[in-house]
Design a protein around this motif. Structure first.
Motif: not given
Length: 134
Positions: A28, A89, A92-94, A96
């Motif tokens: 992120i 991570d 988990q965040h790709k 968004i």
């Protein structure tokens, strides 16, 4: 007393690379630095790549090309830190990150199109404020 020796590879085997470990850097943070400050090389500095960070800073993100390539590499999940480790991570965040990036580019295109239209609207149809005329 047993001693363990480091693993060795035989003729048909290969050792797992040391880069398989996850980085201590955040996906992120890397994505946000790349998206918002990538033209200054902040994403490269954050990943520990100081040399290319300085080059990216001096060229303003390679005149935008290097900035875009680094943003795509980060969004694709292949951006690595200075030790060659992947960002932990990403999975988990790709989604968004992709949605926000696409929305940002879409808003940029829409804003550019609207401002281009207003350049060709005559003064009699849509009068501009005095400070707007320049």
């Amino acid at each position: 007393m047993s001693t363990t020796s480091p693993p060795t590879a035989t003729a048909g085997e290969a050792l797992a690379p040391q880069t398989a470990m996850a980085s201590d850097r955040s996906f992120i943070a890397t994505w946000m630095f790349s998206w918002l400050l990538g033209f200054l090389g902040v994403d490269r500095f954050y990943l520990g790549k100081v040399g290319t960070g300085v080059l990216k800073l001096l060229t303003l993100g390679g005149l935008g090309i290097w900035w875009l390539i680094d943003l795509i590499l980060t969004l694709a999940g292949v951006q690595r830190d200075k030790d060659g480790r992947l960002l932990p991570d990403f999975e988990q965040h790709k989604m968004i990150a992709w949605i926000i990036t696409a929305a940002g580019f879409g808003l940029w295109i829409l804003t550019a199109a609207i401002s281009r239209v207003f350049m060709y609207v005559p003064e009699q149809v849509w009068p501009m404020m005095p400070w707007w005329r320049g």
